[in-house]
Design a protein around this motif. Structure first.
Motif, mmCIF file in Angstrom:
data_model
loop_
_atom_site.group_PDB
_atom_site.id
_atom_site.type_symbol
_atom_site.label_atom_id
_atom_site.label_comp_id
_atom_site.label_asym_id
_atom_site.label_seq_id
_atom_site.Cartn_x
_atom_site.Cartn_y
_atom_site.Cartn_z
ATOM 1 N N SER A 44 17.655 -24.193 14.572
ATOM 2 C CA SER A 44 18.815 -23.473 15.104
ATOM 3 C C SER A 44 18.705 -23.519 16.619
ATOM 4 C CB SER A 44 18.812 -22.007 14.647
ATOM 5 O OG SER A 44 18.917 -21.892 13.254
ATOM 6 N N PRO A 45 19.587 -24.236 17.306
ATOM 7 C CA PRO A 45 19.511 -24.243 18.778
ATOM 8 C C PRO A 45 19.639 -22.832 19.338
ATOM 9 C CG PRO A 45 20.988 -25.957 17.981
ATOM 10 C CD PRO A 45 20.668 -25.088 16.803
ATOM 11 N N ARG A 46 19.011 -22.599 20.469
ATOM 12 C CA ARG A 46 19.112 -21.279 21.097
ATOM 13 C C ARG A 46 20.575 -20.850 21.180
ATOM 14 N NH1 ARG A 46 16.899 -21.085 26.970
ATOM 15 N NH2 ARG A 46 14.982 -21.846 26.007
ATOM 16 N N GLY A 47 20.812 -19.613 20.776
ATOM 17 C CA GLY A 47 22.167 -19.069 20.807
ATOM 18 C C GLY A 47 22.791 -18.894 19.450
ATOM 19 N N VAL A 48 22.302 -19.617 18.404
ATOM 20 C CA VAL A 48 22.964 -19.567 17.095
ATOM 21 C C VAL A 48 21.944 -19.419 15.976
ATOM 22 C CG1 VAL A 48 24.938 -20.964 17.808
ATOM 23 C CG2 VAL A 48 22.956 -22.078 16.834
ATOM 24 N N GLY A 49 22.475 -19.202 14.779
ATOM 25 C CA GLY A 49 21.663 -19.221 13.576
ATOM 26 C C GLY A 49 20.558 -18.191 13.580
ATOM 27 N N ALA A 50 19.353 -18.652 13.219
ATOM 28 C CA ALA A 50 18.197 -17.759 13.135
ATOM 29 C C ALA A 50 17.436 -17.683 14.447
ATOM 30 C CB ALA A 50 17.274 -18.232 12.011
ATOM 31 N N SER A 51 17.941 -18.310 15.498
ATOM 32 C CA SER A 51 17.322 -18.235 16.825
ATOM 33 C C SER A 51 17.944 -17.088 17.615
ATOM 34 C CB SER A 51 17.514 -19.564 17.569
ATOM 35 O OG SER A 51 16.862 -20.620 16.888
ATOM 36 N N SER A 52 17.485 -16.885 18.838
ATOM 37 C CA SER A 52 18.077 -15.848 19.692
ATOM 38 C C SER A 52 19.575 -16.104 19.824
ATOM 39 C CB SER A 52 17.419 -15.869 21.078
ATOM 40 O OG SER A 52 16.050 -15.565 20.993
ATOM 41 N N ARG A 53 20.383 -15.141 19.433
ATOM 42 C CA ARG A 53 21.832 -15.351 19.333
ATOM 43 C C ARG A 53 22.559 -14.909 20.594
ATOM 44 N NH1 ARG A 53 25.168 -15.119 13.959
ATOM 45 N NH2 ARG A 53 23.773 -16.137 12.488
ATOM 46 N N LEU A 54 23.588 -15.679 20.918
ATOM 47 C CA LEU A 54 24.486 -15.306 22.006
ATOM 48 C C LEU A 54 25.723 -14.648 21.416
ATOM 49 C CD1 LEU A 54 25.342 -15.405 25.019
ATOM 50 C CD2 LEU A 54 26.365 -17.636 24.534
ATOM 51 N N TYR A 55 26.115 -13.534 21.994
ATOM 52 C CA TYR A 55 27.316 -12.830 21.560
ATOM 53 C C TYR A 55 28.193 -12.580 22.774
ATOM 54 C CZ TYR A 55 30.242 -8.793 20.434
ATOM 55 O OH TYR A 55 31.310 -7.925 20.289
ATOM 56 N N CYS A 56 29.472 -12.916 22.663
ATOM 57 C CA CYS A 56 30.412 -12.702 23.752
ATOM 58 C C CYS A 56 31.526 -11.767 23.274
ATOM 59 C CB CYS A 56 31.025 -14.025 24.218
ATOM 60 S SG CYS A 56 29.824 -15.196 24.880
ATOM 61 N N GLY A 57 31.593 -10.586 23.853
ATOM 62 C CA GLY A 57 32.631 -9.650 23.461
ATOM 63 C C GLY A 57 32.671 -8.435 24.370
ATOM 64 N N ALA A 88 12.705 -16.473 24.574
ATOM 65 C CA ALA A 88 13.697 -16.555 23.509
ATOM 66 C C ALA A 88 12.948 -17.105 22.294
ATOM 67 C CB ALA A 88 14.859 -17.464 23.901
ATOM 68 N N VAL A 89 13.597 -17.114 21.143
ATOM 69 C CA VAL A 89 12.957 -17.692 19.961
ATOM 70 C C VAL A 89 13.867 -18.757 19.368
ATOM 71 C CG1 VAL A 89 11.616 -15.633 19.423
ATOM 72 C CG2 VAL A 89 13.891 -15.912 18.422
ATOM 73 N N VAL A 90 13.235 -19.782 18.804
ATOM 74 C CA VAL A 90 13.950 -20.870 18.145
ATOM 75 C C VAL A 90 13.392 -21.022 16.741
ATOM 76 C CG1 VAL A 90 14.375 -23.359 18.120
ATOM 77 C CG2 VAL A 90 14.513 -22.096 20.276
ATOM 78 N N ALA A 91 14.266 -20.959 15.736
ATOM 79 C CA ALA A 91 13.871 -21.102 14.338
ATOM 80 C C ALA A 91 13.836 -22.579 13.970
ATOM 81 C CB ALA A 91 14.840 -20.355 13.437
ATOM 82 N N VAL A 92 12.820 -22.970 13.208
ATOM 83 C CA VAL A 92 12.583 -24.374 12.887
ATOM 84 C C VAL A 92 12.260 -24.514 11.400
ATOM 85 C CG1 VAL A 92 11.219 -26.433 13.458
ATOM 86 C CG2 VAL A 92 11.624 -24.688 15.198
ATOM 87 N N THR A 93 12.730 -25.593 10.781
ATOM 88 C CA THR A 93 12.335 -25.940 9.418
ATOM 89 C C THR A 93 11.659 -27.303 9.426
ATOM 90 O OG1 THR A 93 14.482 -26.961 8.948
ATOM 91 C CG2 THR A 93 14.210 -24.652 8.328
ATOM 92 N N ARG A 94 10.805 -27.512 8.437
ATOM 93 C CA ARG A 94 10.114 -28.801 8.332
ATOM 94 C C ARG A 94 10.010 -29.216 6.874
ATOM 95 N NH1 ARG A 94 3.912 -29.127 10.170
ATOM 96 N NH2 ARG A 94 3.766 -27.643 8.422
#
Length: 590
Positions: free
Chosen positions: A147-160, A80-86
C-alpha cells in the motif's frame, strides 16, 4: 586565542580517532535500513477474503509493516508506515530476487497484487510454452505488493473540512456559474489537503524511496518491478533516481513521463474521446443488427454531443460504473450505452413536458424499440437506459456536499500537485477547459478543476529522465488506443528511453494489458523475467478478436493461455482486472 585553537585541534583529533582519519558520517537512515521486518500470516480480509488465490498460496504468503521516514530529507521529522505483502519464491534455492508491483492511481492500493498476480502466474497452463515460462516467475521471485504511503493499510491521507462544496454541473457546461463552482471546489479541496501535515510527504519521490527501502530490507541488490499506469511514472522515477539498482522492470500502459505530470491530466480526455468517437462507433457499424445505430460512424459519435448536460452526467456515470473505456472486451457495452442514450434523449425531446418525470420516462422506455432484431441486446440497452433516468433527473439540480474526499482521491491530488510544477494562471485553465469542452466534451472541461493552481508548488524535484538511460533494459507494454494513458504519451516516453523495448497490442484500447492473458504479451513477459530475454526495440501484435468478431485466423492468434488456464489463474486475473477498474471508476486516475 591560542588555548581556543588548541582546544579545537584536540576536538578534531578526537573526532578522527586520533590518527588523522575522518570519521564516517552517521547514516541518518540507518535505523530504517537495519529495522527487523516481522513477517506474519496475513489477515485474508485485508486482501479480499479467502479467495481461491489465497487458499492456493497462503502457505507462501506473509504480511508486514515497515517504518519509513516521513521526510527522507529530514528523517528526524518522524515516521510513516508502509504495509507490505510477500508471496515467497516457490523454489528458494533458485531465488533471483523480488518483484514489486504497483497498479497505478496515484492512490491505487497494491497490497493484494502480489497474491493475485502470483496466482495468475503460478497456475498458468502448463500445456503451453508461455504458460510454463509464467509459472517459473513465482518460483524464482518473491512477489511483493504494498500500500503506497497515503492509502490502504499504510499511513493514510485524509482531505476534508467542515466546509461545503458548490453544486457543480457537467464539465461541458461552460456557464459563468459552473466555471465559478469548478474553480471554488478545486481550491476548497486543495486547501483541505494542505491542512493535513501528511499531504506534503505524499509524492512519487517519497514512494520511490520507500520502494528502495523495501528492496534493501529484502536483501536484494536490484529492484525488479511491474508498474501499471501511474505505476509507470513511479517506475521511470525510480530508474531516473537509482538507475544502477534497476533489475527487470515492466511498464504497462505508460504515462508520458518526459515532463510534468499534469500533461497526462490534459491528455487523458483526448484518448477517452477517441474511444467514444472512433473505436466504439466503428464497432457498432459492423454490427447493425445488434445495436441499430446505423452505418455512419460520425453520426454515432454525434449522439453524445447531442445530449443535454444532465444526460451527459448520467451517460458518464454508466461509462465509469461499467469501466467501458478500460477494457476492449467491453466495446459492445459501450455501443449499447450509446444506443440507450440516443433512445432516452429521443423520448425526452418528443415529450418535453415530462422530461423530468421519472415515472413517465421509465414507462416509455419499456416500449421503446432499441434493437428489435437482437433480443439480448435490446434488453441490455433498455436496462442501461432505465439506469440513466434517476441520475439524469438529479443532475438538473446538483447538490452541494461537504469538502471531503477519500484517501485514494486525496493521494491522487497530493501526488499530482507535489510532483511537478503546474501553471498557476487560473485563466489559462479556464480557457483550456472552454476549448477542450468543445473538442472533447466527455471530460475535456474537467481540466478547469485544477487544485494545483493554489497548492503552492511542488514538494519535490523530478530527477532527469536522461539518467534512466543507464538502467537495465526496460520492457514496455501498450495497447494502440489506450484511453486512460494515451499512446502518444507512451511513445514519447519510449523515445526517451533508449534501452526500452515495447510490445504494442494493435486494434485494442485495453488499459493494463498484463492482466488480460494475451499470448503475445505473456510470452514476452515470461521470457523477460525467466531468462532476461527482451524482444526487438518495438514489436507489434494483435490481441484477441473483439466480441462477436471471432474467426479461424482470430482463434489462431487469440490468447490460448486465457482459454486453457485452470480456474485459480482465471479467477486471479478477473480479480486483478476488477481492482484495476476500481481505480478508474473513481473518475480520476491513471
Amino acid at each position: 586565542m591560542a588555548g581556543g585553537v588548541a582546544g579545537v585541534a584536540l576536538a578534531m583529533l578526537a573526532a578522527c580517532g586520533g590518527d588523522g582519519a575522518v570519521a564516517p558520517a552517521e547514516d541518518p537512515l540507518r535505523a530504517y535500513r537495519e529495522q527487523a521486518v516481522d513477517w506474519q500470516a496475513c489477515d485474508p480480509e485485508t486482501l479480499g477474503g479467502e479467495s481461491p488465490a489465497y487458499l492456493a498460496l497462503k502457505e507462501r504468503l506473509s504480511c508486514a509493516t515497515i517504518r519509513v521516514p516521513l521526510d527522507y530529507a529530514e528523517p528526524g521529522r518522524g515516521d510513516a508506515v508502509v504495509a507490505v505483502t510477500r508471496v515467497a519464491a516457490g523454489t528458494p534455492a533458485q531465488r533471483q530476487g523480488a518483484i514489486l508491483v504497483n497498479p497505478g492511481g496515484p492512490g491505487g492500493d497494491g497490497l493484494a497484487w502480489s497474491l493475485f498476480l502470483g496466482a495468475s502466474w503460478s497456475f498458468a497452463s502448463d500445456s503451453s510454452t508461455t504458460g510454463q515460462q509464467l509459472r517459473v516467475i513465482p518460483q524464482r521471485y518473491d512477489l511483493i505488493g504494498f500500500s503506497p504511503r497515503g492509502v490502504g493499510a499504510s499511513s493514510r491521507l485524509y482531505c476534508g473540512t467542515n466546509g461545503t462544496l458548490m453544486p457543480e454541473r457537467h464539465s461541458s457546461d461552460r456557464s459563468e456559474a459552473n466555471i465559478a463552482a469548478m474553480v471554488f471546489n478545486a481550491r476548497a479541496t486543495a486547501d483541505a489537503c494542505i491542512r493535513n501535515p501528511l499531504a506534503r510527504y505524499i509524492n512519487t519521490d517519497s514512494t520511490v524511496r520507500d520502494m528502495d527501502l523495501i528492496r534493501e530490507l529484502l536483501g536484494d541488490a536490484k529492484l525488479n518491478y511491474v508498474g501499471i499506469s501511474y505505476g509507470t511514472w513511479l517506475g521511470a522515477w525510480y530508474a531516473s533516481l537509482f538507475p544502477e539498482r534497476v533489475g527487470r522492470m515492466v511498464l504497462d500502459s505508460s504515462m508520458d513521463v518526459t515532463g510534468a505530470i499534469d500533461v497526462n491530466v490534459v491528455l487523458q480526455p483526448t484518448s477517452i474521446q477517441r474511444v467514444l468517437d472512433s473505436f466504439i462507433p466503428a464497432y457498432a457499424v459492423r454490427h447493425p443488427d445488434r445495436f441499430a445505430l446505423g452505418g455512419d460512424p460520425a453520426a454515432i459519435a454525434g449522439v453524445y454531443r447531442e445530449l443535454s448536460e444532465p444526460l451527459r452526467v448520467a451517460f458518464d456515470r454508466e461509462v465509469r460504473m461499467h469501466a467501458i473505456v478500460n477494457l476492449t472486451a467491453r466495446v459492445a457495452k459501450g455501443a449499447q450505452l450509446i444506443a440507450a442514450a440516443r433512445g432516452l434523449n429521443q423520448i425526452v425531446r418528443d415529450d418535453p413536458d415530462n422530461a423530468r418525470n421519472p415515472a413517465v420516462l421509465e414507462d416509455k422506455l419499456m416500449d421503446y424499440p432499441f434493437a428489435p432484431d437482437s433480443f439480448g441486446d435490446d434488453n441490455d440497452i433498455r436496462g442501461l437506459a432505465l439506469s440513466m433516468v434517476r441520475p439524469y433527473i438529479e443532475a438538473y439540480e446538483p447538490a452541494g456536499r461537504q469538502v471531503e474526499i477519500g484517501s485514494a482521491d486525496s493521494v491522487f491530488q497530493a501526488v499530482v500537485c507535489n510532483d511537478t510544477a503546474t501553471r498557476t494562471d487560473l485563466q489559462y485553465w479556464v480557457d483550456l477547459g472552454n476549448q477542450m469542452a468543445r473538442s472533447h466534451p466527455y471530460a475535456g472541461g474537467t481540466v478547469t478543476r485544477n487544485p494545483c493552481v493554489t497548492w503552492g508548488g511542488p514538494a519535490v524535484s523530478k530527477p532527469p529522465l536522461s539518467r534512466a538511460a543507464a538502467a537495465s533494459p526496460i520492457l514496455m507494454l501498450q495497447s494502440e488506443f489506450d484511453a486512460l494513458t494515451a499512446t502518444e504519451g507512451a511513445l514519447r516516453t519510449f523515445d526517451q528511453l533508449p534501452q526500452a523495448h515495447m510490445v504494442m497490442v494493435g486494434n485494442h484500447y485495453t488499459h493494463g494489458v498484463l492482466t488480460e492473458g494475451m499470448e503475445c504479451v505473456d510470452a514476452v513477459v515470461g521470457r523477460y523475467f525467466a531468462d532476461g530475454v527482451v524482444p526487438g526495440r518495438r514489436s507489434d501484435c494483435e490481441g484477441p478478436a473483439l466480441p462477436g468478431e471471432d474467426s479461424v485466423e482470430a482463434r489462431r492468434v487469440a490468447p490460448a493461455l486465457a482459454r486453457e488456464q485452470p480456474g485459480v489463474a482465471a479467477l486471479a486475473r478477473e480479480e486483478l482486472r476488477r481492482r484495476l477498474d476500481a481505480i478508474a471508476v473513481r473518475g480520476q486516475g491513471f
